[in-house]
Design an enzyme around this catalytic site. Structure first.
Site, PDB file in Angstrom:
ATOM      1  CG  HIS A  37      -2.110  -1.011   1.555  1.00  0.00           C
ATOM      2  ND1 HIS A  37      -1.964  -1.932   2.450  1.00  0.00           N
ATOM      3  CD2 HIS A  37      -2.952  -1.504   0.559  1.00  0.00           C
ATOM      4  CE1 HIS A  37      -2.824  -2.739   2.572  1.00  0.00           C
ATOM      5  NE2 HIS A  37      -3.460  -2.517   1.662  1.00  0.00           N
ATOM      6  N   GLY A 147      -2.483  -1.857  -6.959  1.00  0.00           N
ATOM      7  CA  GLY A 147      -1.817  -2.546  -7.274  1.00  0.00           C
ATOM      8  C   GLY A 147      -1.571  -3.452  -7.652  1.00  0.00           C
ATOM      9  NE  ARG A 187      -8.283 -11.543   2.754  1.00  0.00           N
ATOM     10  CZ  ARG A 187      -9.317 -11.044   2.010  1.00  0.00           C
ATOM     11  NH1 ARG A 187      -8.200 -10.261   0.767  1.00  0.00           N
ATOM     12  NH2 ARG A 187     -10.410 -11.107   1.828  1.00  0.00           N
TER      13      ARG A 187
END
Ligand code: PAF
Length: 280
Positions: A37, A147, A187
């Site tokens: 990010h 992304g 995750r």
């Protein structure tokens, strides 16, 4: 050093955005930020006069069996990282703001959402395109940054922006990987140490297929088979799909002749991970 301003309501967002110099670069996220990010935020910083980031864990892109409630959240840490990466404004709308009572309007992209993630996660892309449209409407950026890790999402959003004549340039940033090759993902925090090690099968199998491609292999079935074999050899991994598809249409290939996308979804224990590489 710039000071990160934080807003929640849409009116506050619009007022704050109106005071920012243009062009505005926008990075939509679901929070629990990692280097992937932050690379988007830094790129937005380089390419725009102002940078707005949103954090919203969008319920409509999760299936009832998905990890919506467990999805990791740490707003304070995220805000500190964004301040350091040079964002100007952080917007954290609530579910009530994004989905007011009696919400009935959805944005659907057709063909590109059908295979791969779309097939395995019915309704997922409808949630993504709807929320991204709403975020774009509120933020009104000139540029938006996504992304390559979510390769199909990037393709779907590019298609949506083209189809709906949204005056927004979509910029896609390369996947950011850990030193050992694991693609960064919020995750990854679900993985225990043994699963973290097992998760390397995704990047390893992609690297093996890419290396075969570099040596001249152009048969898509051979490349899919090669990736499948490596993943199936890992006891903690359960393969959901491997794909070798045309980069633009996402249709499965027989032979690789142009730009192609190798991609996969694999469960490591109970954690679903995706990864991809572009060839050609
Ligand atoms: O990629 C994500 O984090 C999400 O799908 C997005 C684009 C922020 C929409 O909720």
């Amino acid at each position: 050093m710039n000071v990160l301003r934080k807003v929640v309501g849409i009116k506050d967002l619009r007022d704050a955005r109106a005071a920012l110099p243009e062009p505005v670069g926008f990075v939509p996220t679901m929070g629990f930020l990692h280097e992937g990010h932050l690379s988007l935020v830094r790129r937005a910083r380089e390419q725009s006069a102002s940078v707005i980031v949103s954090i919203f864990v969008n319920p409509t892109q999760f299936a009832p069996t998905d990890d919506l409630d467990a999805y990791p959240r740490d707003l304070e840490r995220d805000a500190a990282l964004l301040q350091e990466a040079g964002a100007d404004l952080l917007w954290t709308p609530t579910p009530e703001i994004m989905y007011p009572p009696n919400f009935q309007t959805w944005v659907d992209v057709d063909g590109l959402t059908q295979p791969l993630e779309g097939e395995k996660r019915p309704g997922h892309f409808r949630g993504v395109t709807t929320v991204v449209t709403k975020l774009f409407n509120a933020v009104q950026p000139q540029k938006a940054f996504f992304g390559q890790k979510d390769a199909q999402q990037a393709a779907v959003i590019r298609q949506m922006v083209r189809d709906l004549n949204m005056p927004i340039e979509i910029l896609i940033q390369p996947i950011v990987r850990e030193r050992d090759g694991l693609a960064m993902s919020s995750r990854n925090t679900y993985l225990n140490p043994a699963e973290r090690q097992a998760a390397l099968v995704l990047s390893k199998s992609l690297a093996a297929a890419q290396s075969a491609y570099k040596k001249g292999e152009r048969n898509a079935e051979t490349l899919r088979g090669m990736m499948e074999e490596i993943i199936k050899a890992e006891p903690l991994a359960r393969l959901e799909y491997v794909s070798c598809a045309d980069y633009d249409t996402l249709e499965e290939l027989r032979e690789l002749t142009g730009k192609s996308l190798l991609s996969m979804a694999v469960y490591i224990g109970r954690t679903r991970l995706i990864d991809n590489r572009v060839l050609g």
